[in-house]
Design a protein around this motif. Structure first.
Motif, mmCIF file in Angstrom:
data_model
loop_
_atom_site.group_PDB
_atom_site.id
_atom_site.type_symbol
_atom_site.label_atom_id
_atom_site.label_comp_id
_atom_site.label_asym_id
_atom_site.label_seq_id
_atom_site.Cartn_x
_atom_site.Cartn_y
_atom_site.Cartn_z
ATOM 1 N N THR A 13 28.275 -6.526 10.290
ATOM 2 C CA THR A 13 28.220 -7.968 10.038
ATOM 3 C C THR A 13 29.246 -8.393 8.990
ATOM 4 O O THR A 13 29.729 -9.534 9.019
ATOM 5 C CB THR A 13 26.805 -8.394 9.576
ATOM 6 O OG1 THR A 13 26.386 -7.575 8.477
ATOM 7 C CG2 THR A 13 25.807 -8.275 10.711
ATOM 8 N N MET A 57 28.356 -17.840 9.604
ATOM 9 C CA MET A 57 27.840 -16.477 9.501
ATOM 10 C C MET A 57 26.320 -16.476 9.448
ATOM 11 O O MET A 57 25.674 -15.560 9.985
ATOM 12 C CB MET A 57 28.426 -15.786 8.261
ATOM 13 C CG MET A 57 28.182 -14.276 8.253
ATOM 14 S SD MET A 57 28.896 -13.490 9.723
ATOM 15 C CE MET A 57 27.818 -12.072 9.901
ATOM 16 N N HIS A 65 23.558 -14.502 11.847
ATOM 17 C CA HIS A 65 22.311 -13.832 11.462
ATOM 18 C C HIS A 65 21.141 -14.316 12.316
ATOM 19 O O HIS A 65 20.325 -13.516 12.797
ATOM 20 C CB HIS A 65 21.995 -14.090 9.985
ATOM 21 C CG HIS A 65 22.977 -13.472 9.041
ATOM 22 N ND1 HIS A 65 23.056 -13.830 7.709
ATOM 23 C CD2 HIS A 65 23.913 -12.507 9.232
ATOM 24 C CE1 HIS A 65 24.011 -13.123 7.130
ATOM 25 N NE2 HIS A 65 24.538 -12.316 8.020
ATOM 26 N N MET A 125 21.358 -12.858 15.738
ATOM 27 C CA MET A 125 20.903 -11.462 15.743
ATOM 28 C C MET A 125 19.379 -11.388 15.773
ATOM 29 O O MET A 125 18.788 -10.627 16.546
ATOM 30 C CB MET A 125 21.419 -10.744 14.484
ATOM 31 C CG MET A 125 22.906 -10.501 14.445
ATOM 32 S SD MET A 125 23.469 -10.036 12.771
ATOM 33 C CE MET A 125 22.331 -8.721 12.353
ATOM 34 N N ASN A 149 27.913 -9.823 3.176
ATOM 35 C CA ASN A 149 28.673 -10.673 4.099
ATOM 36 C C ASN A 149 29.469 -11.768 3.397
ATOM 37 O O ASN A 149 30.574 -12.106 3.827
ATOM 38 C CB ASN A 149 27.723 -11.318 5.112
ATOM 39 C CG ASN A 149 27.095 -10.331 6.069
ATOM 40 O OD1 ASN A 149 26.311 -10.708 6.923
ATOM 41 N ND2 ASN A 149 27.417 -9.037 5.929
ATOM 42 N N GLY A 193 21.931 -11.642 4.953
ATOM 43 C CA GLY A 193 22.412 -10.505 5.743
ATOM 44 C C GLY A 193 21.535 -9.281 5.602
ATOM 45 O O GLY A 193 21.262 -8.583 6.582
#
Length: 466
Positions: A115, A273, A277, A280, A343, A431
């Motif tokens: 990541t 970003m 997350h 994911m 991250n 993260g």
């Protein structure tokens, strides 16, 4: 103490009393944290509008607010090492399976580093989209001083190699690492705790009585430490309020506006970003909206405090009691995530800086010959970045030094560094929690009854202690 400062502190005290009354009326933890965050912004903005960011009244008020804000952060830092020690040892005693431990470690670290590479790619894309460049920027006195400081630390960054970094994870003196003496002390304590746990499991068959006594001791220690965590986390709304008020009151609007494009580009990258997350987590079968609601208090604290390491206790508590992640996985994710694969600090920030600074020495940063080494160096540099203020600077030094770019130019961003660092730290913690959540789901260990529950964690109850 002047009369205006007394008035300011009286207002702050009134807010704290309000937050306490909200707690006494059993208002949800998330709402209290959100209230503390919002009231901190209002008070900080009011102080700046009335006195100015550099006024003595604001400085004196912030000094007292710092007692509450930084005092809260120090209490969290106080329980980090005990929490890591007892939680990881207890998790291993329950696992009794080295293969499971290996899977957890491999998955967690792999996700964190992967990541970070994605984060760096997003940072590069935002720098390109906003046309960021350090060409033509003229430093003032503070920025020049920061540049000198960075150059002075460049030698330390250049000496770091992957073997030396991996070697630093081994605790030659675990008791020294328990004081946080090194940048990799947190991981070193994790390694020491793993050795204790594995050693204890190794005597379970040969000396069951001794193993049982040790297991009981660890269980008692764990209960006590978790009670400490509960007591400290009750103070979160107050700490968030004080930290946020101090940051807003002391921020320079002029400096922020002068580098507005970099601030906006940074937060666009951070937001993208964070969406990664959520993707994911959603891909792992978890409801992203419920996930965000459950982790918000942790992100709010990380945002205001600017410390990934200090967020470990709150991160572990949230993962276990609100997301249904087993304690062992939660501790690995939070502990490793505080120093590996950050991250925001080790991904987005150094990548954007490299792309901005490269044109000053005649390098086109958007070529494969520059970008591929940059991503590789970011991945390497993300290992062992300190989870406290200054970690992003250290990561940037590693990347810029490895690419032979002028590190002093990074000092041009000193005026907006605190503002951006708040978002970076929140993304770091996001993260690590995402890594723990995905690892838990992949291994089939998530307690979905806990995750699907809409009940708030009651920090005021012994029976429901986090």
């Amino acid at each position: 103490m002047t009369f205006p400062v007394i008035v300011n502190l009286a207002i702050a005290l009134a807010v704290c009393i309000l937050l306490y009354r909200m707690q006494a009326s059993h208002m949800s933890f998330t709402k209290r944290v959100f209230a503390g965050l919002g009231l901190g912004v209002v008070l900080g903005a009011g102080l700046q509008a009335m006195y100015g960011a550099t006024s003595p009244e604001v400085a004196a008020t912030n000094a007292w607010l710092d007692v509450v804000g930084s005092g809260y952060v120090k209490l969290l830092q106080m329980i980090v090492i005990p929490l890591i020690m007892v939680s990881i040892v207890q998790a291993i005693l329950k696992l009794r399976d080295a293969a499971s431990l290996g899977k957890i470690s491999t998955l967690t670290i792999g996700i964190l580093i992967a990541t970070t590479i994605v984060a760096a790619t997003i940072g590069i894309a935002m720098a390109k989209l906003f046309g960021l460049s350090a060409v033509g920027l003229v430093p003032d006195a503070a920025e020049a001083a920061r540049g000198v400081y960075l150059q002075g630390n460049q030698a330390t960054a250049q000496e770091i190699t992957l073997p030396s970094m991996l070697l630093s994870f081994i605790p030659a003196n675990p008791f020294l690492d328990m004081t946080g003496a090194r940048k990799t002390s947190t991981i070193a304590v994790v390694v020491f705790a793993i050795f204790i746990g594995i050693s204890a499991v190794g005597i379970a068959a040969k000396k069951p009585d001794v193993f049982q006594q040790f297991s009981s001791f660890v269980h008692v220690a764990h209960v006590i430490v978790m009670r400490m965590v509960t007591l400290v986390l009750r103070l979160t709304p107050f700490g968030v309020f004080a930290l946020m008020a101090k940051v807003v009151a002391g921020s320079s609007i002029h400096d922020i506006l002068s580098l507005l494009s970099f601030v906006v580009a940074s937060y666009c990258a951070l937001a993208l970003m964070f969406c990664v997350h959520l993707a994911m987590v959603s891909g792992a079968g978890l409801n992203p909206w419920r996930y965000v609601k459950k982790i918000f208090p942790v992100l709010a604290f990380a945002f205001t405090s600017r410390t990934s390491a200090g967020s470990i206790p709150m991160s572990v508590a949230t993962q276990t009691s609100r997301l249904g992640t087993p304690e062992g996985i939660a501790n690995f994710a939070a502990s490793f995530g505080a120093t590996i694969g950050q991250n925001g600090c080790a991904g987005i920030y150094p990548a954007m800086l490299a792309v901005m600074i490269a044109p000053t020495v005649g390098i086109d940063p958007f070529t494969a010959s520059f970008l591929l080494p940059l991503l590789a160096i970011v991945a390497f540099g993300s290992i062992g970045v300190a989870g406290v203020g200054g970690g992003a600077t250290f990561a940037a030094l590693i990347v810029l030094s490895a690419l032979d770019l002028p590190v002093a130019l990074a000092g041009l961003l000193i005026s907006v560094e605190p503002l951006i660092d708040m978002g970076r730290t929140a993304l770091n913690v996001s993260g690590s929690i995402a890594a723990g959540s995905v690892t838990s789901r992949v291994l089939g260990e998530t307690d979905m009854r806990v995750f699907d529950s809409d009940a708030e964690v009651n920090l005021d109850s012994e029976e429901q202690a986090v």
